[in-house]
Design a protein around this motif. Structure first.
Motif, mmCIF file in Angstrom:
data_model
loop_
_atom_site.group_PDB
_atom_site.id
_atom_site.type_symbol
_atom_site.label_atom_id
_atom_site.label_comp_id
_atom_site.label_asym_id
_atom_site.label_seq_id
_atom_site.Cartn_x
_atom_site.Cartn_y
_atom_site.Cartn_z
ATOM 1 N N ASP A 70 0.748 -1.234 -0.277
ATOM 2 C CA ASP A 70 -0.380 -0.308 0.237
ATOM 3 C C ASP A 70 1.203 1.036 -0.473
ATOM 4 O O ASP A 70 0.309 2.417 -1.052
ATOM 5 N N ARG A 118 -3.684 -0.569 -9.241
ATOM 6 C CA ARG A 118 -4.171 0.244 -9.296
ATOM 7 C C ARG A 118 -4.021 1.237 -8.400
ATOM 8 O O ARG A 118 -6.039 2.081 -8.218
ATOM 9 N N ALA A 119 -3.193 0.995 -7.310
ATOM 10 C CA ALA A 119 -3.436 1.629 -6.346
ATOM 11 C C ALA A 119 -2.000 2.008 -4.679
ATOM 12 O O ALA A 119 -1.575 1.305 -5.440
ATOM 13 N N LYS A 121 0.522 4.875 -2.579
ATOM 14 C CA LYS A 121 0.989 6.350 -2.248
ATOM 15 C C LYS A 121 2.510 5.845 -1.654
ATOM 16 O O LYS A 121 2.973 4.716 -1.026
ATOM 17 N N GLY A 162 -3.845 5.460 -10.291
ATOM 18 C CA GLY A 162 -4.586 5.919 -8.432
ATOM 19 C C GLY A 162 -3.210 5.789 -7.677
ATOM 20 O O GLY A 162 -3.131 5.434 -6.698
#
Ligand SMILES: NC(=O)c1ccc[n+]([C@@H]2O[C@H](COP(=O)([O-])OP(=O)(O)OC[C@H]3O[C@@H](n4cnc5c(N)ncnc54)[C@H](OP(=O)(O)O)[C@@H]3O)[C@@H](O)[C@H]2O)c1
Length: 274
Positions: A70, A118-119, A121, A162
């Motif tokens: 993540d 598609r995500a 940080k 994303g």
């Protein structure tokens, strides 16, 4: 929700504090550093951020185990002090390879998984030295300016997938960074630069040792981890350093250089041994 987080430079300073904070709040934290470390809530991985092949293997292991990544926090870094003219090629390479290439290596190995999800940080540690060129920390500043350009461009490339990219720009903080700084011997021994360097280094070290506590930064990084829409840049500094960032944006470049010259006392005193 608990996130899978990789953080580099997790054995000391900001990295250690942030890793402990995130892990204690339920996140699955993988901490990267070169020394051997153990912690009941953090999975430590012994790794040098200058080694892309090993990074690829370890990142794959994390993804295979967790099924996702993540957050990536690129925090590992060090400083080399000295006059730009006299800093050796080896010193320059060390500075750029750890601070800049280390961040690039980590991003390149983690991004394929974040893109697949598609995500994701990414949070990159820059510095106020990445906003202004600090005398006698010139190659450190250059490594952080490189992170700034890289992160801004990367943000524009991966936003559509994303993935967000943020930079944290700390002012002076009291960590092991000061003691770990490597100083150019050639500068120390130079009759012109030596005395000026020692003078400005004493000021830099005083400000760092009296700087903010790393907990302040760990809290800010946790907020960035938790927020849905992170900003591109976060300055985290005391009032004086905040002011210098604002001033740099407002006044002509040469005026700002004059302020740096006077603040760091980089002018030799005529007729005097500096
Ligand atoms: N302290 C400040 O005033 C300040 C201000 C602005 C920005 N920053 C930035 O904040 C970040 C963290 O600094 P800090 O103040 O927390 O310093 P620190 O206490 O010296 O911690 C540096 C961390 O980086 C790791 N590291 C260094 N070289 C590495 C390598 N080649 N591979 C993997 N890990 C490596 C170290 O672990 P090992 O030695 O175990 O590998 C350590 O965990 C750096 O990017 C620094 O430039 C600091």
């Amino acid at each position: 929700m608990a996130k899978v987080i990789i953080i580099t430079g997790a054995s000391s300073g900001f990295g250690k504090m942030t890793a402990e904070r995130l892990a204690s709040h339920g996140h699955k934290v993988y901490g990267i550093c070169r020394r051997e470390m153990q912690h009941d809530k953090i999975q430590y991985i012994q790794l040098d951020v200058r080694e892309p092949e090993t990074i690829a293997l370890k990142v794959k292991e994390i993804y295979d185990k967790e099924g996702r990544i993540d957050v990536l926090i690129n925090n590992a870094g060090m400083g080399i002090g000295g006059a730009l003219e006299l800093t050796t090629k080896e010193e320059l390479e060390t500075q750029m390879n750890v601070n800049f290439m280390g961040c690039v290596n980590m991003c390149q190995k983690v991004l394929p998984y974040m893109r697949r999800q598609r995500a994701g940080k990414i949070i990159n540690l820059s510095s106020i030295g990445g906003i202004m060129g600090l005398p006698y920390q010139g190659f450190y500043s250059a490594s952080k300016f490189a992170i700034e350009g890289f992160s801004e461009a990367l943000s524009a490339e991966v936003k559509g997938f994303g993935i967000s990219v943020s930079m944290v720009e700390p002012g002076d903080f009291a960590t092991n960074f000061t003691a770990s700084r490597k100083n150019s011997q050639a500068t120390m021994n130079d009759p012109d630069y030596g005395p000026i360097f020692k003078r400005s280094l004493a000021l830099i070290e005083k400000e760092e040792n009296g700087g903010l506590k790393p907990e302040v930064l760990a809290k800010k990084i946790e907020k960035i981890v938790d927020t849905k829409h992170p900003r591109l840049r976060y300055v985290v500094a005391n009032l004086e350093q905040w002011f210098s960032v604002v001033l740099k944006r407002l006044i002509p470049g040469n005026w700002f250089v004059d302020i740096l010259v006077s603040y760091y006392k980089t002018k030799p005193t005529p007729g005097k041994k500096n």
